[in-house]
Design an enzyme around this catalytic site. Structure first.
Site, PDB file in Angstrom:
ATOM      1  N   ALA A 160     -41.435 -70.334  72.034  1.00  0.00           N
ATOM      2  CA  ALA A 160     -42.599 -69.457  71.843  1.00  0.00           C
ATOM      3  C   ALA A 160     -42.661 -68.351  72.903  1.00  0.00           C
ATOM      4  O   ALA A 160     -42.848 -67.176  72.548  1.00  0.00           O
ATOM      5  CB  ALA A 160     -43.891 -70.279  71.788  1.00  0.00           C
ATOM      6  N   LEU A 179     -56.928 -62.577  60.667  1.00  0.00           N
ATOM      7  CA  LEU A 179     -56.617 -63.431  59.518  1.00  0.00           C
ATOM      8  C   LEU A 179     -55.970 -64.758  59.934  1.00  0.00           C
ATOM      9  O   LEU A 179     -55.243 -64.813  60.896  1.00  0.00           O
ATOM     10  CB  LEU A 179     -55.685 -62.665  58.584  1.00  0.00           C
ATOM     11  CG  LEU A 179     -56.238 -61.308  58.136  1.00  0.00           C
ATOM     12  CD1 LEU A 179     -55.177 -60.519  57.398  1.00  0.00           C
ATOM     13  CD2 LEU A 179     -57.484 -61.501  57.269  1.00  0.00           C
TER      14      LEU A 179
HETATM   15  S1  MYA Z   1     -52.058 -68.638  66.735  1.00  0.00           S
HETATM   16  C1  MYA Z   1     -51.210 -69.770  65.661  1.00  0.00           C
HETATM   17  C2  MYA Z   1     -50.151 -70.507  66.400  1.00  0.00           C
HETATM   18  N1  MYA Z   1     -49.341 -71.322  65.522  1.00  0.00           N
HETATM   19  C3  MYA Z   1     -49.512 -72.624  65.307  1.00  0.00           C
HETATM   20  O1  MYA Z   1     -50.382 -73.256  65.876  1.00  0.00           O
HETATM   21  C4  MYA Z   1     -48.578 -73.265  64.301  1.00  0.00           C
HETATM   22  C5  MYA Z   1     -48.129 -74.638  64.687  1.00  0.00           C
HETATM   23  N2  MYA Z   1     -47.552 -74.639  66.022  1.00  0.00           N
HETATM   24  C6  MYA Z   1     -46.354 -74.067  66.344  1.00  0.00           C
HETATM   25  O2  MYA Z   1     -45.649 -73.508  65.515  1.00  0.00           O
HETATM   26  C7  MYA Z   1     -45.934 -74.160  67.803  1.00  0.00           C
HETATM   27  O3  MYA Z   1     -46.628 -75.221  68.413  1.00  0.00           O
HETATM   28  C8  MYA Z   1     -46.172 -72.842  68.587  1.00  0.00           C
HETATM   29  C9  MYA Z   1     -45.825 -73.071  70.067  1.00  0.00           C
HETATM   30  C10 MYA Z   1     -45.242 -71.759  68.035  1.00  0.00           C
HETATM   31  C11 MYA Z   1     -47.614 -72.403  68.501  1.00  0.00           C
HETATM   32  N3  MYA Z   1     -50.496 -68.736  71.351  1.00  0.00           N
HETATM   33  O4  MYA Z   1     -42.181 -73.004  72.574  1.00  0.00           O
HETATM   34  P1  MYA Z   1     -43.078 -73.839  73.386  1.00  0.00           P
HETATM   35  C12 MYA Z   1     -47.746 -71.425  74.778  1.00  0.00           C
HETATM   36  C13 MYA Z   1     -49.954 -68.343  72.517  1.00  0.00           C
HETATM   37  O5  MYA Z   1     -42.426 -74.911  74.184  1.00  0.00           O
HETATM   38  P2  MYA Z   1     -44.179 -74.909  70.942  1.00  0.00           P
HETATM   39  C14 MYA Z   1     -51.113 -67.175  66.596  1.00  0.00           C
HETATM   40  O6  MYA Z   1     -50.286 -67.031  65.748  1.00  0.00           O
HETATM   41  C15 MYA Z   1     -48.070 -72.627  75.613  1.00  0.00           C
HETATM   42  O7  MYA Z   1     -49.324 -72.482  76.242  1.00  0.00           O
HETATM   43  N4  MYA Z   1     -49.251 -69.171  73.326  1.00  0.00           N
HETATM   44  O8  MYA Z   1     -44.251 -74.503  72.500  1.00  0.00           O
HETATM   45  C16 MYA Z   1     -51.376 -66.080  67.639  1.00  0.00           C
HETATM   46  C17 MYA Z   1     -46.901 -72.638  76.578  1.00  0.00           C
HETATM   47  O9  MYA Z   1     -47.061 -71.622  77.567  1.00  0.00           O
HETATM   48  P3  MYA Z   1     -47.616 -72.049  79.030  1.00  0.00           P
HETATM   49  C18 MYA Z   1     -49.086 -70.434  72.914  1.00  0.00           C
HETATM   50  O10 MYA Z   1     -45.307 -75.864  70.700  1.00  0.00           O
HETATM   51  C19 MYA Z   1     -50.220 -66.073  68.606  1.00  0.00           C
HETATM   52  C20 MYA Z   1     -45.738 -72.183  75.682  1.00  0.00           C
HETATM   53  O11 MYA Z   1     -46.347 -71.480  74.568  1.00  0.00           O
HETATM   54  C21 MYA Z   1     -49.612 -70.907  71.715  1.00  0.00           C
HETATM   55  O12 MYA Z   1     -42.820 -75.315  70.541  1.00  0.00           O
HETATM   56  C22 MYA Z   1     -50.438 -65.168  69.782  1.00  0.00           C
HETATM   57  C23 MYA Z   1     -44.977 -73.380  75.129  1.00  0.00           C
HETATM   58  O13 MYA Z   1     -43.924 -72.872  74.347  1.00  0.00           O
HETATM   59  C24 MYA Z   1     -50.350 -70.005  70.926  1.00  0.00           C
HETATM   60  N5  MYA Z   1     -50.912 -70.369  69.760  1.00  0.00           N
HETATM   61  O14 MYA Z   1     -44.527 -73.538  70.180  1.00  0.00           O
HETATM   62  C25 MYA Z   1     -49.263 -65.152  70.721  1.00  0.00           C
HETATM   63  N6  MYA Z   1     -49.274 -72.189  71.572  1.00  0.00           N
HETATM   64  O15 MYA Z   1     -46.608 -72.980  79.630  1.00  0.00           O
HETATM   65  C26 MYA Z   1     -49.503 -64.344  71.981  1.00  0.00           C
HETATM   66  C27 MYA Z   1     -48.558 -72.521  72.657  1.00  0.00           C
HETATM   67  O16 MYA Z   1     -47.767 -70.774  79.803  1.00  0.00           O
HETATM   68  C28 MYA Z   1     -49.416 -62.853  71.739  1.00  0.00           C
HETATM   69  N7  MYA Z   1     -48.444 -71.471  73.469  1.00  0.00           N
HETATM   70  O17 MYA Z   1     -48.938 -72.741  78.801  1.00  0.00           O
HETATM   71  C29 MYA Z   1     -49.541 -62.076  73.033  1.00  0.00           C
HETATM   72  C30 MYA Z   1     -49.481 -60.547  72.822  1.00  0.00           C
HETATM   73  C31 MYA Z   1     -48.057 -60.078  72.575  1.00  0.00           C
HETATM   74  C32 MYA Z   1     -47.963 -58.600  72.242  1.00  0.00           C
HETATM   75  C33 MYA Z   1     -48.279 -57.710  73.433  1.00  0.00           C
HETATM   76  C34 MYA Z   1     -48.121 -56.219  73.081  1.00  0.00           C
HETATM   77  C35 MYA Z   1     -48.465 -55.320  74.175  1.00  0.00           C
END
Ligand code: MYA
Length: 415
Positions: free
Chosen positions: A177, A415
């Protein structure tokens, strides 16, 4: 996974979750601590000013190559116009996206919905990012951005709205992520955009506000049968059905579906309404045409046209987001409507929303969901919505707000 699919409150679990959230501020966030977001240690520090946390860098200094993925994986750009790519994304999300705390339901965004959500005016195809397994070519992860203008108090800021972050269940907890978030950030920077907005069910540094979902039963028998809600104390099924009964058709004279000819009037209504919130989208007519003109099985919008003056005075809308019911013999899908943007200038908001419930019922939705944002609190209890068991946190990337907002100060629905 605790995320933004919520069902009726089951009090013990929600007490436990609220406790966990309250201690989570002391948790280490190895990734998020390195990012330009409000940090927990800065909460309450009034010397920090509102606005961008980091200044933009010259575009020539933005990394030109994609971030490295672990070697079995490769980047792909998902073309949502292609039936095949859209199917792959649809299936990844259908099987691996957000579930409620107890893993009873999983969001099932439709293909038409995904196309709509990802193709607003000025969208960038390069922001629809997939990860494939090199060997099998299977799509295993996804993240998206779409451009938006979001106003924070007096400033209109170009942002990316980030959504649909998903890693295949078998590849969780491998730190994929953070790489995906860095890659979408890089591609947003390449378009000279430096801020983003996103929501999540998990607590991260640092929410600008925390909202609650409320649920209004339209088909209480099914909701109880599938475990979405429970029979209240001292309630029978037949009393429950009677409690949630609605008239067959809307009550407000001049209540009708929005059409293309209404875009200018709806834009005026909405712009004026949203101007009172601290954070809200800055919609123009193209945005309103895209986001609010009715699209079958995706978004529904209704308005009130005064039978005398033909003036358009009120507006309401909801989007269609079904969930798969996991492991039920009798039902596979929960049909849910989600309150979107509503504006009442003449009709009482309570009556307008009751009409929205009536049309949602006519369209065979099982439940109508709404966040406690904008003026929604004024109708939730009276219209028999009950609080959900999960919370939805709103975040901005690279933009500090001085103090967390009340949910009613937020004019943004993602959304
Ligand atoms: S929110 C919907 C999120 N999706 C789901 O919940 C679906 C089911 N879950 C999964 O697919 C996985 O569990 C996900 C994490 C992919 C969520 N937002 O790879 P890891 C951090 C942000 O080992 P996994 C939506 O879509 C977590 O705190 N960060 O974990 C909006 C940890 O970091 P840290 C999240 O479980 C998304 C790290 O990731 C989230 O395999 C906005 C762990 O990574 C989350 N929902 O994968 C994203 N969940 O150690 C941010 C976990 O620091 C956008 N983490 O705590 C930011 C702006 C970017 C653009 C900027 C432009 C200038």
């Amino acid at each position: 996974e605790v995320d933004h699919l919520t069902k009726d409150d089951s009090s013990l679990e929600s007490i436990v979750r609220r406790f966990q959230d309250s201690v989570s501020v002391s948790k280490k966030h190895k990734f998020w601590e390195t990012q330009p977001v409000g940090q927990f240690k800065d909460v309450g520090d009034t010397s920090l000013s509102e606005g961008p946390i980091e200044p933009p860098t010259p575009l020539s200094e933005v990394k030109q190559e994609p971030y490295n993925l672990p070697s079995p994986y490769e980047w792909t750009t998902c073309d949502m116009d292609s039936e095949e790519s859209c199917n792959e994304v649809y299936n990844l999300l259908k099987n691996n996206y957000v579930e409620d705390d107890e893993n009873m339901f999983r969001f099932n965004y439709s293909k038409e919905f995904l196309r709509w959500a990802l193709h607003p005016p000025g969208y960038y195809r390069s922001w629809h990012i997939g990860v494939r397994a090199k060997e099998s070519k299977k799509l295993v992860a996804f993240i998206t951005g779409v451009p938006a203008r979001i106003r924070v108090r007096d400033e209109v800021v170009k942002m990316a709205e980030i959504n649909f972050l998903c890693v295949h269940k078998k590849l969780r907890s491998k730190r994929l992520a953070p790489v995906m978030i860095k890659e979408v950030t890089r591609r947003v920077h390449l378009e000279n955009i430096w801020q983003a907005a996103y929501t999540a069910g998990v607590v991260l540094p640092t929410p600008i506000t925390t909202c609650q979902y409320w649920h209004r039963s339209l088909n209480p028998k099914k909701l109880i049968d599938v475990g979405f809600s429970r029979l209240g104390p001292r309630m029978t099924m037949s009393r429950t059905i009677k409690l949630y009964k609605l008239p067959d058709s809307p009550a407000t004279p001049g209540f009708r579906k929005m059409g293309l000819r209404d875009v200018a009037a709806v834009t005026r209504l909405l712009k004026n309404y949203l101007s009172q919130f601290v954070v809200a989208p800055d919609f123009d007519e193209d945005d309103v045409e895209h986001w609010l003109l009715p699209t079958e099985n995706v978004v529904d919008s209704y308005l009130v046209e005064s039978p005398e003056t033909h003036e358009i005075t009120d507006f309401c809308s909801f989007y269609t987001l079904p969930s798969t019911i996991l492991g039920n013999q009798n039902y596979t899908t929960l049909k849910a409507a989600y309150s979107y943007y509503n504006v009442a200038t003449k009709t009482p908001l309570l009556q307008l929303m009751n009409d929205a419930l009536i049309v949602a019922k006519q369209k065979d939705f099982d439940v109508f969901n709404a966040l406690d944002v904008m003026h929604n609190e004024s109708f939730l209890k009276e219209l028999k919505f009950g609080p959900g068991d999960g919370q939805l946190h709103y975040y901005l990337y690279n933009y500090r707000v001085r103090q967390a907002l009340r949910s009613s100060e937020l004019g943004l629905v993602l959304l």
